[in-house]
Design a protein around this motif. Structure first.
Motif, short mmCIF file in Angstrom:
data_model
loop_
_atom_site.label_atom_id
_atom_site.label_comp_id
_atom_site.label_asym_id
_atom_site.label_seq_id
_atom_site.Cartn_x
_atom_site.Cartn_y
_atom_site.Cartn_z
N LEU A 136 -12.30 6.65 38.13
CA LEU A 136 -13.03 5.48 37.64
C LEU A 136 -13.09 5.44 36.12
N ASP A 163 -15.60 4.21 31.45
CA ASP A 163 -16.09 2.84 31.40
C ASP A 163 -16.96 2.51 32.61
N LYS A 164 -16.79 3.28 33.66
CA LYS A 164 -17.60 3.07 34.88
C LYS A 164 -18.35 4.36 35.19
N LEU A 187 -21.23 4.10 37.89
CA LEU A 187 -20.69 3.95 39.25
C LEU A 187 -20.04 5.26 39.71
N ALA A 188 -19.36 5.95 38.80
CA ALA A 188 -18.70 7.21 39.15
C ALA A 188 -19.71 8.25 39.62
N VAL A 248 -27.00 0.06 41.21
CA VAL A 248 -25.97 0.08 40.16
C VAL A 248 -26.19 -1.06 39.17
N MET A 283 -26.86 -0.47 35.19
CA MET A 283 -25.95 -1.06 34.20
C MET A 283 -26.72 -1.99 33.26
#
Length: 459
Positions: A96, A99-100, A103-104, A198, A202
């Motif tokens: 991922l 940048d993510k 989420l990772a 999430v 974010m």
């Protein structure tokens, strides 16, 4: 009325003193007997209550669930010591990218806990990877506990069908269900919790970026870079998790499909009551053997890992068993009839009543499994009878119970929350707002939505 007050005081003391660090092993019997004296007065039979109600139900819970606690802890320890847990987390994080990062971390925790690895092992395994990702993405470190909590305490613990976590195993004997009960409701709930959490994290990260807040300076941070050359491949690491999920499903749906199981009457049970537990036990045993065999060169001392996992399971099972013993003492009191009628009187709908009682007791005890065990031990038969009278599938009762236990359980006094903050080197002031949003507020909102869907007959 004095008895009801005694029960309430007892519950409040259990919550407060547990938060202050006194073990439930000591608190539960003392406060159960306190409630007994307040309710029964001079007619209270203290020793009989302790040995014949508290300890009898303590032992009964151990008999039913000790194998799950034991095997789950051993499996988690082996996944940790073999490097399999870190391999899975590292592979997801690498795929991922920074940048993510949020989420990772969430998905890494989710995959591991959905595969049966304990949330404490997951937190230790994922935290070093999370610090690396968040530092590279310049996301505040204070958001890491929220991300780990979202992946470990929520959708994989209570929602997704098939999860081998103990919270999904407890309702099985009460309702004759298996780990895959109410799959549609579980999947919907899982998606809502994950997406909602999430999105929140974010949003918090973007807000921090606008304010110029980055990862921060943490001189006391002690994390080491992971040597990936010593880790098993992602494929090898993920196979034990697949074994648990697939074998549990196959056995749960087809166990003894055409074999005469009437012999179980001699043991005072029926296949429907034990099939779910049996399936999970066999699945974990196979996954443990596979992990040991395929990682024999990476496990420095497999015997030590197994022993440490087994010993580590004892505190968890005895704590929860103590809470079950406490709940059954409360249930035996005359004052409980008033409380029971009040709970059942909240709604004639057993799903709503169950959701409220499980959630409240999970909050009071600071334990998802403990709160659910107390609620179902006291009211499970009534909820099942009410559901059958209203044509409600017992699988729905199962899924509502698991979802409900994952709400107020994560209040600030929860042991897992305190441990997570300790692992991450964070404080309640810094990180609980995000933990609370991801593991309390969003799951409760999700529960409300699922209750609405369940009342439309969705299973």
């Amino acid at each position: 009325m004095m008895g009801v007050i005694g029960v309430i005081i007892s519950l409040l003391l259990l919550m407060y003193l547990a938060y202050r660090g006194i073990t439930v092993l000591v608190l539960a019997p003392i406060l159960a007997l306190f409630a007994t004296i307040m309710s029964e007065g001079t007619s209270a039979h203290i020793m009989a209550t302790y040995t014949e109600i508290f300890m009898k139900n303590f032992a009964g819970y151990c008999k039913s669930y000790f194998p799950i606690f034991l095997l789950g802890a051993i499996f988690g320890k082996l996944m940790d010591d073999s490097g399999a847990a870190k391999s899975i987390a590292h592979a997801i994080a690498t795929k991922l990218g920074k940048d993510k990062a949020i989420l990772a971390v969430v998905l890494s925790c989710g995959v591991l806990t959905y595969g049966g690895v304990s949330l404490f092992v997951v937190a230790f395994a994922v935290f070093p990877i999370a610090t690396q990702l968040f530092r590279e993405a310049d996301i505040p470190k204070r958001l890491i506990p929220g991300a780990i909590a979202l992946g470990s305490f929520t959708f994989t613990m209570t929602a997704l069908p098939g999860t081998p976590q103990i919270q999904n195993a407890i309702p099985m004997p009460f309702f004759g269900t298996d780990a895959y009960a109410a799959p549609i409701l579980g999947i919907v709930a899982g998606i809502l919790m994950c997406a909602g959490g999430v999105t929140w994290l974010m949003y918090r990260a973007k807000k921090a970026a606008v304010a110029g807040e980055g990862y921060g300076d943490h001189p006391d941070e002690n994390t080491n870079d992971i040597d990936t050359s010593k880790l098993p491949s992602f494929v090898l690491a993920i196979i034990p998790i697949i074994i648990v999920l697939v074998l549990n499903y196959v056995l749960g749906k087809t166990y003894y499909p055409s074999t005469d199981t009437s012999y179980l009457k001699d043991y005072g049970t029926a296949l429907g009551k034990v099939k779910g537990i049996w399936s999970l036990i066999i699945s974990l045993v196979v996954a443990i053997v596979f992990t040991i065999v395929t990682n024999r060169n990476r496990l420095k001392d497999a015997k030590k890992s197994v022993n440490q996992g087994a010993i580590g399971s004892l505190l968890a099972i005895t704590n929860t068993s103590s809470e079950v013993g406490y709940g059954n003492v409360i249930q035996s009191l005359a004052a409980f009839a008033i409380i029971q009628n009040a709970i059942l009187g909240i709604s004639s709908n057993p799903l709503i009543s169950e959701a409220i009682s499980v959630n409240v007791l999970a909050g009071v005890t600071g334990s998802a499994s403990g709160g659910m065990s107390i609620a179902l031990g006291a009211l499970g038969k009534q909820y099942l009878a009410m559901a059958q009278a209203n044509g409600i599938n017992p699988e729905v009762l199962h899924r509502i119970a698991t979802l409900a236990c994952g709400g107020f359980d994560s209040l600030p006094h929860n042991g897992a929350v305190i441990t997570l903050l300790g692992i991450c080197g964070a404080t309640h002031k810094e990180s609980y707002k995000d933990i609370g949003m991801c593991s309390v507020i969003i799951p409760i909102c999700t529960l409300v939505i699922v209750l609405i869907l369940a009342n439309f007959g969705i299973v």
